[in-house]
Design a protein around this motif. Structure first.
Motif, PDB file in Angstrom:
ATOM      1  N   MET A   1      14.591 -10.602  33.642  1.00 21.40           N
ATOM      2  CA  MET A   1      13.349 -11.438  32.498  1.00 21.40           C
ATOM      3  C   MET A   1      14.395 -12.007  31.358  1.00 21.40           C
ATOM      4  SD  MET A   1      10.914  -8.610  31.863  1.00 21.40           S
ATOM      5  CE  MET A   1      10.319  -8.349  32.627  1.00 21.40           C
ATOM      6  N   ASN A   2      13.688 -12.763  30.732  1.00 23.32           N
ATOM      7  CA  ASN A   2      14.649 -13.017  29.285  1.00 23.32           C
ATOM      8  C   ASN A   2      13.619 -12.272  28.540  1.00 23.32           C
ATOM      9  OD1 ASN A   2      11.625 -13.905  28.778  1.00 23.32           O
ATOM     10  ND2 ASN A   2      11.828 -16.001  30.132  1.00 23.32           N
ATOM     11  N   ASN A   3      14.726 -12.466  27.016  1.00 20.48           N
ATOM     12  CA  ASN A   3      14.461 -11.203  26.001  1.00 20.48           C
ATOM     13  C   ASN A   3      12.792 -11.717  25.731  1.00 20.48           C
ATOM     14  OD1 ASN A   3      17.177 -11.545  25.911  1.00 20.48           O
ATOM     15  ND2 ASN A   3      17.536 -12.718  24.371  1.00 20.48           N
ATOM     16  N   TRP A   4      12.446 -12.741  25.417  1.00 14.95           N
ATOM     17  CA  TRP A   4      10.699 -12.900  25.136  1.00 14.95           C
ATOM     18  C   TRP A   4       9.939 -12.352  25.856  1.00 14.95           C
ATOM     19  CZ3 TRP A   4       8.462 -13.115  21.032  1.00 14.95           C
ATOM     20  CH2 TRP A   4       7.018 -13.626  20.761  1.00 14.95           C
ATOM     21  N   SER A   5       9.771 -12.465  27.363  1.00 15.42           N
ATOM     22  CA  SER A   5       8.628 -11.894  28.150  1.00 15.42           C
ATOM     23  C   SER A   5       9.360 -10.297  27.806  1.00 15.42           C
ATOM     24  CB  SER A   5       9.308 -12.374  29.291  1.00 15.42           C
ATOM     25  OG  SER A   5       9.164 -13.803  29.910  1.00 15.42           O
ATOM     26  N   PHE A   6      10.922 -10.086  27.997  1.00 11.26           N
ATOM     27  CA  PHE A   6      10.342  -8.140  28.298  1.00 11.26           C
ATOM     28  C   PHE A   6       9.545  -8.014  26.951  1.00 11.26           C
ATOM     29  CE2 PHE A   6      12.603  -4.827  26.354  1.00 11.26           C
ATOM     30  CZ  PHE A   6      12.553  -4.068  28.042  1.00 11.26           C
ATOM     31  N   PHE A   7       9.539  -8.811  25.953  1.00  8.00           N
ATOM     32  CA  PHE A   7       9.882  -7.930  24.498  1.00  8.00           C
ATOM     33  C   PHE A   7       7.638  -8.134  24.201  1.00  8.00           C
ATOM     34  CE2 PHE A   7       7.811  -8.494  19.880  1.00  8.00           C
ATOM     35  CZ  PHE A   7       8.297  -8.007  19.625  1.00  8.00           C
ATOM     36  N   LEU A   8       7.204  -9.542  25.409  1.00  8.64           N
ATOM     37  CA  LEU A   8       6.411  -9.608  24.884  1.00  8.64           C
ATOM     38  C   LEU A   8       5.256  -8.860  26.716  1.00  8.64           C
ATOM     39  CD1 LEU A   8       4.962 -13.371  24.389  1.00  8.64           C
ATOM     40  CD2 LEU A   8       4.386 -11.617  23.369  1.00  8.64           C
ATOM     41  N   ARG A   9       5.907  -8.339  27.440  1.00  9.73           N
ATOM     42  CA  ARG A   9       5.388  -7.526  28.699  1.00  9.73           C
ATOM     43  C   ARG A   9       5.747  -6.591  29.132  1.00  9.73           C
ATOM     44  NH1 ARG A   9       5.716 -12.374  33.609  1.00  9.73           N
ATOM     45  NH2 ARG A   9       4.414 -14.251  32.325  1.00  9.73           N
ATOM     46  N   VAL A  10       6.319  -5.505  28.286  1.00 11.06           N
ATOM     47  CA  VAL A  10       7.512  -4.484  28.900  1.00 11.06           C
ATOM     48  C   VAL A  10       7.693  -4.025  27.310  1.00 11.06           C
ATOM     49  CG1 VAL A  10       8.940  -3.109  29.465  1.00 11.06           C
ATOM     50  CG2 VAL A  10       9.217  -5.131  30.321  1.00 11.06           C
ATOM     51  N   MET A  11       8.327  -4.386  26.433  1.00 11.34           N
ATOM     52  CA  MET A  11       8.352  -3.991  24.733  1.00 11.34           C
ATOM     53  C   MET A  11       6.729  -3.265  24.186  1.00 11.34           C
ATOM     54  SD  MET A  11       9.936  -2.097  23.110  1.00 11.34           S
ATOM     55  CE  MET A  11      12.019  -2.588  22.886  1.00 11.34           C
ATOM     56  N   LEU A  12       5.930  -3.990  23.641  1.00 10.77           N
ATOM     57  CA  LEU A  12       5.205  -3.967  22.864  1.00 10.77           C
ATOM     58  C   LEU A  12       3.622  -4.160  23.756  1.00 10.77           C
ATOM     59  CD1 LEU A  12       4.106  -7.865  21.578  1.00 10.77           C
ATOM     60  CD2 LEU A  12       5.075  -5.743  20.336  1.00 10.77           C
ATOM     61  N   PRO A  13       3.778  -3.365  25.084  1.00 11.99           N
ATOM     62  CA  PRO A  13       2.598  -2.470  26.435  1.00 11.99           C
ATOM     63  C   PRO A  13       3.121  -1.303  25.790  1.00 11.99           C
ATOM     64  CG  PRO A  13       2.885  -4.481  27.421  1.00 11.99           C
ATOM     65  CD  PRO A  13       4.044  -4.679  26.777  1.00 11.99           C
ATOM     66  N   ARG A  14       4.256  -1.475  25.561  1.00 11.74           N
ATOM     67  CA  ARG A  14       3.993   0.580  25.729  1.00 11.74           C
ATOM     68  C   ARG A  14       4.896   1.385  24.323  1.00 11.74           C
ATOM     69  NH1 ARG A  14       5.160  -1.617  30.155  1.00 11.74           N
ATOM     70  NH2 ARG A  14       5.656  -0.447  32.103  1.00 11.74           N
ATOM     71  N   LEU A  15       4.824   0.475  23.501  1.00 11.18           N
ATOM     72  CA  LEU A  15       3.983   0.297  21.789  1.00 11.18           C
ATOM     73  C   LEU A  15       3.073   0.464  21.128  1.00 11.18           C
ATOM     74  CD1 LEU A  15       8.137  -1.385  20.240  1.00 11.18           C
ATOM     75  CD2 LEU A  15       8.089   0.827  21.430  1.00 11.18           C
ATOM     76  N   ARG A  16       1.998   0.507  22.281  1.00  7.54           N
ATOM     77  CA  ARG A  16       0.939   0.235  21.223  1.00  7.54           C
ATOM     78  C   ARG A  16       0.762   1.342  20.567  1.00  7.54           C
ATOM     79  NH1 ARG A  16      -1.144  -3.429  26.134  1.00  7.54           N
ATOM     80  NH2 ARG A  16      -0.926  -5.530  25.372  1.00  7.54           N
ATOM     81  N   PRO A  17       0.408   2.888  20.917  1.00 11.89           N
ATOM     82  CA  PRO A  17       0.247   3.824  20.585  1.00 11.89           C
ATOM     83  C   PRO A  17       1.171   4.272  18.737  1.00 11.89           C
ATOM     84  CG  PRO A  17       0.758   4.678  22.683  1.00 11.89           C
ATOM     85  CD  PRO A  17       1.218   3.259  22.657  1.00 11.89           C
ATOM     86  N   GLN A  18       2.564   3.153  18.926  1.00 14.36           N
ATOM     87  CA  GLN A  18       3.342   3.751  17.547  1.00 14.36           C
ATOM     88  C   GLN A  18       2.811   2.358  16.923  1.00 14.36           C
ATOM     89  OE1 GLN A  18       4.522   4.091  20.667  1.00 14.36           O
ATOM     90  NE2 GLN A  18       4.690   6.180  20.362  1.00 14.36           N
ATOM     91  N   ILE A  19       2.844   1.048  17.353  1.00 18.11           N
ATOM     92  CA  ILE A  19       2.108  -0.271  16.648  1.00 18.11           C
ATOM     93  C   ILE A  19       0.910   0.680  15.890  1.00 18.11           C
ATOM     94  CG2 ILE A  19       1.674  -1.899  16.986  1.00 18.11           C
ATOM     95  CD1 ILE A  19       3.487  -2.693  18.426  1.00 18.11           C
ATOM     96  N   GLY A  20      -0.259   0.573  16.457  1.00 17.72           N
ATOM     97  CA  GLY A  20      -1.662   1.085  15.993  1.00 17.72           C
ATOM     98  C   GLY A  20      -1.389   2.021  14.989  1.00 17.72           C
TER      99      GLY A  20
END
Length: 515
Positions: A424-443
């Motif tokens: 998985m490339n960097n951008w795909s990992f960031f968008l599909r894995v990292m961001l969804p799991r950081l949504r509570p902290q981002i909010g």
């Protein structure tokens, strides 16, 4: 291990940290260059330094001293609403300063509730302006913080110690001397240092309740040098002094905040058998709750009537505040997300250090540097709103990193190897894995930033002219024009907007994650 199995590119985070460091250090350099060292400090500057240190010392001592019996009472008692009360202790952190000050004026001011009550007994009204008013406001903001920190210390004492003390018949002063006092010796220095550092950079409180030759802080002196004298050299010199004080206080806070722990236990629920003075504990809890809630209640009551007397300028300022808060939040996320990802890889601790630089520099000092930097190129007042949004984002960056980094590190540890195995490339990992799991902290980080930006009354006061204002600045102008009813309406509107935007973003982040 994480460094060799990372599916993310840390370079965006390193670049973001470099931009933040360049902004803060660049503005500080401009302040240092412009500082008029040859002129030296005048009597008014030395008086501002003495008042700054005095009010910060008194504020820290009163906040921590009063927090000890309140935290002890909360640690010893279990009652309905205890959890809600502890949660409310976090509210002053995102409460707009101007709202709290208006509430304090309505309760403790010359025409406030307490002065009216004193009048029935033939006693003179309370005078809130000056040193005691500044200290009172700082205690209002920092008593909850001190209570939370000390209460956390009490909760970290293993339950087995209290159980053993009860079996041995140890209570009263013996319990306090053997178990509680050692904890306080470890916790209190850090609490005092943190509150002292916070009060050093207080501007809005000193602007509204201080002022005058005998009640001027260094930050207020910087503001006066800008707005009244337009003496950039003196403002820069005072900014350099403020920077030294803030950096020293921040280092002291970091040093004293490193506790050694209180030993390990079996993680049992803490029970106390030494609470034989329920009336005394109830007194402290009720007094603290009243001290914190009465100003908010007064703002709400008077603000409801004031909502109908607000001029159009208030609504215009509210829209401006919302736009500034939105811009600050977007800037914060653009900086914090790549920086948190880079820090989570474990190889770029200096990135986190760049983000923490905001703790060492006050907003007014950065604003002073930006003003000096922009002035030869453009009219600084035309850039008041973008500069305010930028500084607010940088000031919120240390808190956002503290929220995002642990979660980002956990995502990399859990999913990094699998992402690499799947190529998985960097951008795909960031968008599909990292961001969804950081949504509570981002909010949470976004809500915190938006609320803090909504209530900010710092850089905007330095840059804005008479034609433009955020909602806190407009409320301050209404108070200066003695339009207190309209100011109360504006304060209630600001309170609703600040709490509302925090709730929407925080709840929105968690809801999306839960879904």
């Amino acid at each position: 291990m994480v460094g060799r199995t990372q599916p993310v590119n840390p370079l965006p985070g390193v670049s973001a940290a470099a931009i933040v460091a360049a902004l803060i250090l660049g503005t500080l350099f401009m302040v240092a260059v412009r500082a008029d060292a040859g002129g030296g400090f005048g009597p008014a500057d030395w008086a501002a330094l003495r008042f700054t240190l005095l009010q910060a010392t008194l504020s820290a001592m009163f906040s921590a001293g009063l927090a000890i019996p309140v935290a002890r009472a909360l640690a010893r008692r279990r009652f309905t609403g205890r959890r809600v009360l502890i949660t409310l202790l976090g509210a002053p952190f995102i409460l707009p300063v101007i709202v709290a000050i208006l509430g304090l004026l309505q309760v403790f001011g010359r025409a406030g509730w307490i002065s009216d009550a004193l009048g029935y007994f033939g006693l003179p009204p309370i005078r809130i302006y000056g040193l005691h008013g500044v200290v009172l406001a700082h205690v209002f903001f920092n008593l909850p913080l001190a209570t939370r920190l000390i209460l956390q210390g009490w909760q970290e004492i293993p339950a087995e110690r209290f159980r053993l003390a009860a079996q041995l018949g140890c209570e009263g002063m013996a319990m306090f001397r053997l178990i509680e006092l050692p904890m306080l010796r470890r916790i209190l220095p850090g609490v005092l240092a943190v509150i002292f550092a916070i009060c050093l950079t207080s501007f809005a409180v000193a602007l509204t309740l201080g002022g005058g030759p005998r009640a001027t802080t260094i930050e207020l002196a910087i503001y006066q040098a800008f707005t009244y004298d337009f003496d950039l050299g003196r403002a820069a010199l005072l900014s350099a002094l403020q920077l030294v004080l803030t950096a020293a206080a921040a280092l002291a806070a970091l040093k004293f905040s490193r506790g050694d722990g209180f030993g390990t236990g079996l993680n049992r629920e803490i029970r106390r058998w030494d609470g034989r003075g329920p009336l005394l504990d109830a007194f402290w809890i009720i007094t603290a709750a009243a001290f914190l809630l009465l100003p908010l209640a007064s703002v709400t009551i008077s603000g409801i009537a004031g909502l109908f007397e607000m001029p159009v300028l208030v609504f215009r300022a509210a829209i401006i505040s919302i736009c500034v808060a939105a811009a600050s939040t977007m800037l914060l996320l653009l900086l914090a997300l790549p920086m948190a990802t880079a820090v989570a890889t474990g190889r770029f601790g200096i990135v986190e250090l760049g983000g923490l630089l905001g703790l060492a520099a006050s907003p007014l000092v950065i604003g002073t540097g930006l003003f000096i930097l922009i002035r030869p190129l453009a009219n600084p007042t035309t850039l008041a709103l973008p500069v305010t949004a930028l500084v607010n984002a940088v000031m919120a960056l240390p808190f956002a990193l503290r929220i995002l980094v642990p979660a980002a590190r956990d995502v990399l540890e859990r999913h990094g190897r699998l992402a690499l195995a799947l190529n998985m490339n960097n951008w795909s990992f960031f968008l599909r894995v990292m961001l969804p799991r950081l949504r509570p902290q981002i909010g949470f980080a976004a809500g915190l930033t938006a609320a803090l930006s909504m209530g900010d009354l710092g850089v905007i006061a330095l840059f804005a002219d008479a034609q433009i204002a955020t909602l806190p600045l407009q409320i301050y102008r209404l108070m200066g024009a003695y339009q207190m009813q309209a100011a109360a309406g504006g304060a209630l509107l600001l309170l609703i907007l600040s709490m509302g935007v925090f709730w929407v973003l925080d709840r929105g982040g968690r809801w999306h994650a839960e879904a």
